[in-house]
Design an enzyme around this catalytic site. Structure first.
Site, short mmCIF file in Angstrom:
data_model
loop_
_atom_site.label_atom_id
_atom_site.label_comp_id
_atom_site.label_asym_id
_atom_site.label_seq_id
_atom_site.Cartn_x
_atom_site.Cartn_y
_atom_site.Cartn_z
N LYS A 121 0.86 -1.18 0.00
CA LYS A 121 0.00 0.00 0.00
C LYS A 121 0.90 1.23 0.00
CE LYS A 121 -1.54 2.85 2.71
NZ LYS A 121 -1.39 4.04 1.86
N ARG A 162 -0.48 9.85 -1.41
CA ARG A 162 -0.09 11.13 -2.02
C ARG A 162 0.84 10.94 -3.21
NH1 ARG A 162 1.62 14.24 3.36
NH2 ARG A 162 1.74 12.16 4.22
N CYS A 207 13.95 11.28 5.61
CA CYS A 207 14.09 10.83 7.02
C CYS A 207 15.54 10.88 7.46
CB CYS A 207 13.56 9.42 7.17
SG CYS A 207 14.55 8.23 6.26
N GLU A 213 10.23 16.74 14.48
CA GLU A 213 10.65 16.61 13.08
C GLU A 213 9.84 17.63 12.28
OE1 GLU A 213 9.29 13.08 10.89
OE2 GLU A 213 11.26 12.97 9.96
P1 NAD Z 1 2.69 8.87 7.32
O1 NAD Z 1 2.92 8.19 8.62
O2 NAD Z 1 1.72 9.98 7.27
O3 NAD Z 1 2.19 7.81 6.21
C1 NAD Z 1 2.89 6.62 5.98
C2 NAD Z 1 1.91 5.54 5.53
O4 NAD Z 1 0.98 5.31 6.59
C3 NAD Z 1 1.08 5.95 4.31
O5 NAD Z 1 0.98 4.85 3.45
C4 NAD Z 1 -0.27 6.35 4.90
O6 NAD Z 1 -1.34 6.05 4.05
C5 NAD Z 1 -0.35 5.52 6.16
N1 NAD Z 1 -1.04 6.24 7.26
C6 NAD Z 1 -0.98 7.56 7.52
N2 NAD Z 1 -1.69 7.85 8.63
C7 NAD Z 1 -2.19 6.68 9.08
C8 NAD Z 1 -3.00 6.31 10.20
N3 NAD Z 1 -3.42 7.22 11.07
N4 NAD Z 1 -3.31 5.01 10.36
C9 NAD Z 1 -2.88 4.07 9.49
N5 NAD Z 1 -2.10 4.37 8.41
C10 NAD Z 1 -1.77 5.64 8.21
O7 NAD Z 1 4.14 9.33 6.78
P2 NAD Z 1 4.42 10.26 5.53
O8 NAD Z 1 4.04 11.66 5.86
O9 NAD Z 1 3.88 9.65 4.29
O10 NAD Z 1 6.01 10.14 5.43
C11 NAD Z 1 6.90 10.99 6.08
C12 NAD Z 1 7.40 10.38 7.37
O11 NAD Z 1 8.04 9.12 7.11
C13 NAD Z 1 8.45 11.23 8.07
O12 NAD Z 1 8.20 11.21 9.44
C14 NAD Z 1 9.75 10.52 7.74
O13 NAD Z 1 10.79 10.74 8.68
C15 NAD Z 1 9.31 9.10 7.76
N6 NAD Z 1 10.22 8.25 7.01
C16 NAD Z 1 10.98 7.38 7.72
C17 NAD Z 1 11.88 6.58 7.06
C18 NAD Z 1 12.71 5.59 7.82
O14 NAD Z 1 13.25 4.71 7.19
N7 NAD Z 1 12.85 5.69 9.12
C19 NAD Z 1 12.01 6.66 5.67
C20 NAD Z 1 11.21 7.57 4.98
C21 NAD Z 1 10.31 8.36 5.66
#
Ligand code: NAD
Length: 496
Positions: free
Chosen positions: A173, A177, A281, A381
Site C-alpha cells: 500500500k 499522495r 528521514c 521533526e
Molecule cells: P505517514 O505516517 O503519514 O504515512 C505513511 C503511511 O501510513 C502511508 O501509506 C499512509 O497512508 C499511512 N497512514 C498515515 N496515517 C495513518 C494512520 N493514522 N493510520 C494508518 N495508516 C496511516 O508518513 P508520511 O508523511 O507519508 O512520510 C513521512 C514520514 O516518514 C516522516 O516522518 C519521515 O521521517 C518518515 N520516514 C521514515 C523513514 C525511515 O526509514 N525511518 C524513511 C522515509 C520516511
C-alpha cells in the site's frame, strides 16, 4: 480525469470502494488524477490474491526467483526517465533526486538478486551419533507493506524486493499522495515474469492500513512513515499476532568540530539539509557547532549558499530543490517557523517569502541560530527546508545533547581528528552514523535502521537484516542410524 487502478492478481482493477482522493502536483497545484481509497472488501481481495500465489512462489527455487529479479532490475533501468518523471510530478523532487532515489532502490534489488547465497543454510555433521543438524530459512507468508510519500520508488523496492526474493507474496500500500511509482514498478515486475499475485498494489489510506493490520491472513507487516503512525502500526499488528517492523521519523544532527574542513562540511550540510526540500528521514535538520567560532564560520559560509539555492519545479533541470508535498504540509512547516521565532530562536534566513511562480507549495531555505533543546523546533521533526543551529562549548556537551534526543535515525560528525571520530562512533546512541558523510544511508547489502523513537522493529531494512525479517528459521535434526539401534531414551538427548 484518470482514476488510478489497484493492481491485484496481475490485473488492474478499480476496486469496490467509492472513495477516492485527488493527486495534486505540488509544483503546479493541478490535479493529476484520483487515487482510490480501498475498503475492507478491496483489502480482502488483495490479500486473497497474495495468499493464493504464496505456495507456488514460496516453492520456486531461489535461483529462479533471482532470474526474474534480474530482469526487473534491467527494466527499471530501461524506464528510469518515465519513473523519475512520475515521482517528480507527484512528489515535487528535482529530477536528479528522483533518479538518485530510484538507483538507491535498485541497489537493494541487486542485493535481492543474490538471494540464493543469502538463503544459504548452516549444516553441522555428526552433532550426535549418526545425527546431523541443519537450518533453513523459509518465507513468512503474505506481507503487508505500507510506505510513505517521500520515497515512492526507493522504499517499496527496499522492502518489496527482499520480501519477494525470500519467497513471500506482498500487498503493497503506497502513500496515497504519491501512488504511481509503486504501480509502475509492479507492472514492470509482471513484465519481468513475476507471477501474478506475488506483488499486489492496493491504494488507500487509514482504512486500508487497518484492514491489512487486522487481516488474519497477513503474516507480517513492514511499515515506514511518521513515528506516531509507526507506533500505532506496531501496536495494532502485534495485537493481531503479526511479525512487524515499523520505521518512524527523525531529527538528524551533524556535530561540527572546530577542526572540520569547513568548506566541504558546509557543502555536505547544505545538500543534506535542503535536498528534497528537507523531506528525507535522513535529512540533517540540526547542526551542532562546537564553539562560537565554529558556529559563526558555519553560518558565514552557509548563508550565501542557502540564499542561492535554485528552487523550482522539477521541470527545470537546474532545480536543486522543489516544493513541499501538500498545501497542509506547507502550512505546518510555516507554523513551525512562527513557533521558532516565538520561542526566541534567531531566524537568520527566512524562506517564507519565496515566490517561484503563481502556484506551488514552495518554501525557501530557512536557517535558525541559537536554537535551544527545549524548543519545539528542536524537539520535533519539521520535515522541511529548515536547519537549526545549536551552539555548544565542547565535544562532550554536543555528544550528550544528541544522545538525549528522542529520535535516533542518522547522525554525522565533521572532523579531521580520528580520536574524536572513533569515540563518537562508539558512544553515540544513534542507528546510522556518518564520519564526514552527511547522509549515512547504508548500501543495499548492509542494513538500514535507526534507534529509539525512529524505529519500532527488531530487524533493519534490507541486507541480511531484511532477509531475517522476511524469513522464519527452521532447524532440522536428523538421524540415519545405519542399522545401529539406540534403544529407548527417556532423558533429553545429550551429546555423549
Ligand atoms: P505517514 O505516517 O503519514 O504515512 C505513511 C503511511 O501510513 C502511508 O501509506 C499512509 O497512508 C499511512 N497512514 C498515515 N496515517 C495513518 C494512520 N493514522 N493510520 C494508518 N495508516 C496511516 O508518513 P508520511 O508523511 O507519508 O512520510 C513521512 C514520514 O516518514 C516522516 O516522518 C519521515 O521521517 C518518515 N520516514 C521514515 C523513514 C525511515 O526509514 N525511518 C524513511 C522515509 C520516511
Amino acid at each position: 480525469m484518470t482514476k488510478y487502478p489497484h493492481l491485484i492478481d496481475g490485473v488492474e482493477v478499480s476496486g469496490k470502494s467509492q472513495k477516492s482522493q485527488p493527486i495534486i502536483n505540488p509544483s503546479t497545484e493541478q490535479i493529476l488524477g484520483y487515487v482510490p481509497l480501498a475498503n475492507q472488501e478491496d483489502v480482502n481481495q488483495a490479500v486473497r490474491a497474495a495468499l493464493d500465489a504464496f505456495p507456488l512462489w514460496a516453492d520456486t527455487p531461489p535461483a529462479v526467483r533471482a532470474k526474474i529479479l534480474f530482469k526487473w532490475r534491467q527494466l527499471i533501468d530501461d524506464h528510469l526517465d518515465e519513473l523519475a518523471h512520475l515521482i517528480s510530478s507527484e512528489h515535487g523532487k528535482s529530477k536528479v533526486e528522483a533518479v538518485g532515489s530510484i538507483q538507491r532502490g535498485a541497489d537493494v534489488l541487486e542485493f535481492a538478486c543474490g538471494i540464493p547465497s543469502a538463503l544459504k543454510g548452516e549444516f553441522s555433521s555428526n552433532v550426535g551419533r549418526q545425527v546431523d543438524s541443519y537450518s533453513i530459512r523459509q518465507p513468512v507468508g503474505v506481507v503487508a507493506t505500507i510506505t510513505p510519500f517521500n520515497f515512492p520508488a526507493m522504499i517499496p523496492l527496499w522492502i518489496g524486493s527482499v520480501a519477494i526474493a525470500c519467497g513471500n507474496t506482498i500487498v503493497l500500500k503506497p502513500s496515497e499522495r504519491t501512488p504511481s511509482a509503486a504501480l509502475f514498478l509492479a507492472k514492470l515486475a509482471l513484465k519481468a515474469g513475476l507471477p501474478k499475485g506475488v506483488l499486489n498494489i492496493l491504494h488507500g489510506a487509514k482504512d486500508a492500513v487497518n484492514g491489512l493490520l487486522t487481516h488474519p491472513n497477513v503474516a507480517a507487516v513492514s511499515f515506514v512513515g511518521q513515528t506516531s503512525t509507526a507506533k500505532y502500526v506496531q501496536e495494532t499488528a502485534i495485537a493481531h499476532g503479526k511479525r512487524v517492523q515499523a520505521f518512524g521519523g527523525a531529527k538528524n544532527h551533524a556535530l561540527v568540530m572546530p577542526d572540520a574542513d569547513m568548506d566541504s562540511t558546509v557543502d555536505a550540510i547544505l545538500g543534506a539539509a535542503y535536498g528534497s526540500a528537507g523531506e528525507r528521514c535522513m535529512a540533517i535538520s540540526v547542526a551542532v557547532a562546537v564553539g562560537d567560532k565554529t558556529a559563526d564560520t558555519l553560518i558565514e559560509k552557509l548563508s550565501p549558499k542557502i540564499k542561492a539555492l535554485k528552487i523550482d519545479a522539477p521541470t527545470n533541470a537546474d532545480a536543486e530543490m522543489g516544493p513541499l508535498i501538500t498545501k497542509e504540509h506547507h502550512a505546518k512547516v510555516h507554523a513551525f517557523i512562527d513557533t521558532g521565532i516565538k520561542e526566541g530562536a534567531a531566524l537568520l534566513i527566512d524562506g517564507r517569502d519565496l515566490c517561484v511562480g503563481k502556484t506551488g507549495y514552495f518554501l525557501g531555505g530557512c536557517l535558525f541560530d541559537h536554537v535551544k533543546t527545549d524548543m519545539e523546533i528542536y524537539q520535533n521533526e519539521i520535515f522541511g527546508p529548515v536547519l537549526c543551529i545549536v551552539r555548544v562549548q565542547s565535544y562532550e556537551e554536543g555528544l550528550n545533547l544528541i544522545n538525549n534526543h528522542a529520535y535516533a535515525n542518522g547522525v554525522a560528525i565533521f572532523t579531521r581528528d580520528g580520536d574524536s571520530a572513533r569515540d563518537f562512533c562508539h558512544r553515540i546512541q544513534v542507528g546510522m552514523v556518518g564520519v564526514n558523510v552527511p547522509i549515512p544511508v547504508p548500501v543495499g547489502f548492509h542494513s538500514f535502521g535507526g534507534w529509539k523513537d525512529s524505529v519500532f522493529a527488531d530487524h533493519g531494512m534490507h541486507g541480511m537484516e531484511g532477509v531475517r525479517f522476511f524469513t522464519k528459521l527452521k532447524t532440522i535434526t536428523s538421524r540415519w542410524p545405519s542399522g545401529i539401534r539406540q534403544g529407548v531414551e527417556f532423558s533429553l538427548p545429550t551429546v555423549e
